[in-house]
Design a protein around this motif. Structure first.
Motif, mmCIF file in Angstrom:
data_model
loop_
_atom_site.group_PDB
_atom_site.id
_atom_site.type_symbol
_atom_site.label_atom_id
_atom_site.label_comp_id
_atom_site.label_asym_id
_atom_site.label_seq_id
_atom_site.Cartn_x
_atom_site.Cartn_y
_atom_site.Cartn_z
ATOM 1 N N LEU A 197 0.820 -1.208 0.000
ATOM 2 C CA LEU A 197 0.000 0.000 0.000
ATOM 3 C C LEU A 197 0.856 1.262 0.000
ATOM 4 N N THR A 198 1.922 1.246 0.784
ATOM 5 C CA THR A 198 2.805 2.417 0.851
ATOM 6 C C THR A 198 3.937 2.347 -0.165
ATOM 7 N N LEU A 199 4.344 1.133 -0.550
ATOM 8 C CA LEU A 199 5.468 1.013 -1.485
ATOM 9 C C LEU A 199 5.076 1.359 -2.910
ATOM 10 N N ASP A 200 3.843 1.031 -3.282
ATOM 11 C CA ASP A 200 3.442 1.167 -4.682
ATOM 12 C C ASP A 200 2.701 2.458 -4.974
ATOM 13 N N SER A 201 2.570 3.331 -4.010
ATOM 14 C CA SER A 201 1.874 4.601 -4.256
ATOM 15 C C SER A 201 2.708 5.756 -3.727
ATOM 16 N N GLU A 202 3.120 6.632 -4.623
ATOM 17 C CA GLU A 202 3.897 7.802 -4.213
ATOM 18 C C GLU A 202 3.044 8.824 -3.483
ATOM 19 N N ARG A 203 1.719 8.680 -3.560
ATOM 20 C CA ARG A 203 0.828 9.642 -2.900
ATOM 21 C C ARG A 203 0.594 9.311 -1.428
ATOM 22 N N VAL A 204 1.129 8.171 -0.967
ATOM 23 C CA VAL A 204 0.965 7.784 0.445
ATOM 24 C C VAL A 204 2.240 8.144 1.197
ATOM 25 N N ALA A 205 2.119 9.002 2.202
ATOM 26 C CA ALA A 205 3.272 9.416 3.013
ATOM 27 C C ALA A 205 3.325 8.565 4.282
ATOM 28 N N SER A 206 4.494 8.016 4.575
ATOM 29 C CA SER A 206 4.691 7.242 5.798
ATOM 30 C C SER A 206 5.440 8.097 6.812
ATOM 31 N N LEU A 207 4.813 8.329 7.958
ATOM 32 C CA LEU A 207 5.402 9.152 9.004
ATOM 33 C C LEU A 207 5.493 8.328 10.284
ATOM 34 N N VAL A 208 6.657 8.341 10.916
ATOM 35 C CA VAL A 208 6.857 7.633 12.180
ATOM 36 C C VAL A 208 7.044 8.677 13.285
#
Length: 616
Positions: A188-199
């Motif tokens: 879900l996060t690897l294949d979409s540049e529109r998804v931002a992962s924040l820790v």
């Protein structure tokens, strides 16, 4: 939003709303955060911090969904509820509305297509949407595929009826709140540049200082304190809470209020929160009195180790008055004391650790002992700290962390440290530097109120250039020689053999070298053991033990012939040369009504020792 100490993850959300349609936020999501609320800085939960950021960007409402309570408007105010009901056909007037995955999918479609107003959807407890993200059901697979597609096809908008702060094109985002990023399908996060992962990390020093400034007025006496006192309070509060959340700072403040702790008691408040104990034995007046008069009592139990006892007491006194690590900027989280007992076997290293425990806590059995020969393999480290998350038994915690949480005020003895696997030794870096360890469950054990004792036989035997094990020091060498050679061997072991000089650096000058047992000390130990045998005979059989001076000298010569094994060696010889033949002889006697047993003769035939007894 003009707020200089806004958390970075929150700034990233505000900054990337024009280019990111979804956010996956994980890590420290259950903490509180500094945010600007109605022009005032406040500590608020994550959802409130998100809402204040979104509202400043012109958002009209924020929907929050979780699998337990369904969908609701945030904040729960008429204006936001009515807007959500009008835009998305929801019924939120009385309570939150439950949704299936299909209904939640339709809601996400409506949200991303909405052009009338700016809205966000927060999926809280998103880690619980699936049982296993790697093995999705058909419905779950469809849900996440649609979420991925929506992230790619969504477009930023400018509302048809703009409000203040809503002029730039921004997405109506879907925000996932997770315990761990891997709780969602990785694609879900690897294949979409529109998804931002924040820790979200634990708060840093600057953020904790800002939170301490917010909470400080709640401590009794802060408002009336002089500026230097306030500064010391803030620094102690911030330093002492390293590695903690801002929620923990708020809990410490509440605890201090309940216990009537003021500005001068901030260290006690932090300690009380960490270890869960109100009573601090380190600050008891009786402990100082006991340590002042302890030298002779310790040397009565640990004979012939004057230099080691003096250095140990120096380190203990430093711990009691709170000067451990005083040379560093912040040493408040380190263990109260660290001792590395090195020297020959059987000379009193473990006995001194027991004596320290008796001195400080009133019970020599109160110490926590770990035989490091049991941790010679790398995988055995899981026993100390618990298995990593996801592995069998991770929820049980570790033997070390569980023990320290149960007994935060204790002497922790790591026996024969050189026998542990080098990877396990790395764990001690965190204990010695930060005074804490986190187990597989994520629970933290604090070592700030413990004394850490390592014992080792390093330096007694070393390898020569041919790889042969040879004796490095021997009985009869001066203490200066023994100390110098043992210290050099310890340094070589950590620096060159293990390539871990940082461990030795954390131990510092706390290496206490024990000397070999001298003949004079050996005789004292021998006499003490004879007295113990006599006491046992009196308690068990009601018999008084006597012997002639010649027989005592005979036994003494046998027991102290080889002092290389220390007091333990004396005890082993005494057991085989006296206790065993004494037991054999008494076993054949009728002891009814007898009061005295006198050893009248000792002989050895074919390596079998026999005693002649007179029982009366």
């Amino acid at each position: 939003m003009n707020f200089p100490l806004q958390p970075r993850w929150l700034s990233d959300v505000a900054r990337t709303l024009p280019i990111r349609s979804q956010f996956v936020i994980s890590g420290n999501i259950r903490d509180t955060f500094l945010a600007s609320v109605s022009g005032q800085t406040a500590l608020v939960p994550l959802q409130r911090a998100l809402w204040e950021t979104l509202r400043a960007a012109g958002f009209g409402c924020m929907l929050v969904y979780d699998p337990a309570d369904g969908i609701r408007a945030y904040p729960d105010a008429p204006e936001q509820r009515q807007l959500a009901e009008r835009l998305f056909g929801l019924k939120l007037a009385d309570s939150a509305q439950m949704l299936s995955l299909e209904s939640l999918t339709n809601l996400m479609r409506k949200l991303t297509a909405e052009r009338q107003a700016r809205c966000a959807l927060v999926l809280d407890f998103a880690s619980r949407l699936t049982r296993q993200p790697s093995q999705l059901s058909e419905a779950e697979q469809r849900f996440f595929v649609i979420a991925e597609k929506l992230s790619l096809h969504a477009a930023p908008i400018v509302p048809a009826t703009p409000v203040e702060g809503s002029g730039a094109p921004l997405f109506n985002p879907v925000i996932w709140l997770l315990n761990r990023a891997q709780d969602l399908p990785s694609w879900l996060t690897l294949d979409s540049e529109r998804v931002a992962s924040l820790v979200i990390p634990k708060p840093d020093y600057e953020m904790r200082m800002a939170a301490a400034q917010q909470l400080a007025p709640l401590f009794a006496g802060f408002e009336q304190a002089a500026p230097p006192v306030r500064e010391r309070f803030l620094k102690s509060f911030t330093d002492g809470t390293e590695g903690m959340t801002l929620s923990a700072l708020a809990d410490i403040t509440q605890l201090a209020d309940c216990q009537h702790l003021g500005v001068a008691d901030i260290e006690d408040a932090v300690r009380c929160y960490k270890v869960g104990a109100l009573d601090n034995p380190w600050k008891k007046d009786y402990l100082r009195d006991k340590v002042r008069s302890a030298h002779e009592a310790i040397e009565e139990r640990v004979k012939g180790q004057h230099a080691a006892v003096v250095k140990t007491l120096d380190i203990l006194k430093r711990s009691i008055i709170g000067l451990t690590g005083a040379q560093a900027r912040s040493g408040g989280n380190r263990p109260r004391g660290v001792l590395f007992f090195a020297g020959p076997s059987g000379v009193g290293k473990t006995e001194l650790a027991k004596t320290l425990t008796q001195l400080i806590f009133g019970n020599e059995r109160a110490y926590l002992r770990f035989d490091m020969s049991e941790f010679a393999e790398e995988h055995t480290g899981a026993r100390l700290l618990g298995a990593p998350p996801g592995y069998i038994g991770f929820d049980a915690g570790g033997e070390l962390t569980n023990a320290v949480r149960e007994k935060p005020f204790s002497v922790v003895l790591f026996d024969e440290i050189e026998k542990a696997h080098p990877r396990i030794l790395d764990k001690f870096l965190q204990i010695l530097e930060d005074g804490r360890l986190t187990d597989g469950r994520g629970d933290t054990a604090y070592f700030s109120e413990t004394i850490i004792v390592f014992t080792s036989n390093l330096g007694i035997y070393v390898e020569d250039p041919h790889g042969q094990r040879v004796q490095n020091v021997k009985p009869g060498d001066s203490y200066e020689t023994v100390e110098a050679r043992v210290r050099d061997a310890i340094g070589d072991y950590f620096k060159f053999r293990l390539s871990r000089p940082e461990i030795l650096n954390r131990i510092g000058d706390n290496i206490v070298v024990f000397n070999f047992i001298t003949p004079e000390v050996g005789e004292q130990i021998f006499d003490g053991m004879l007295r113990n045998i006599a006491l046992r005979l009196r308690d068990e059989l009601k018999l008084r033990l006597t012997m002639s001076a010649d027989i005592r000298r005979n036994l003494l010569a046998r027991c102290t012939q080889d002092l290389s094994n220390g007091g333990r060696g004396i005890g082993n010889v005494l057991e085989s040369a006296f206790i065993n033949p004494l037991s054999r002889a008494l076993f054949e006697q009728s002891l009814q009504g007898k009061q005295t047993v006198t050893v009248t003769g000792i002989a050895e035939t074919d390596k079998v020792v026999t005693l002649t007894l007179q029982v009366s």
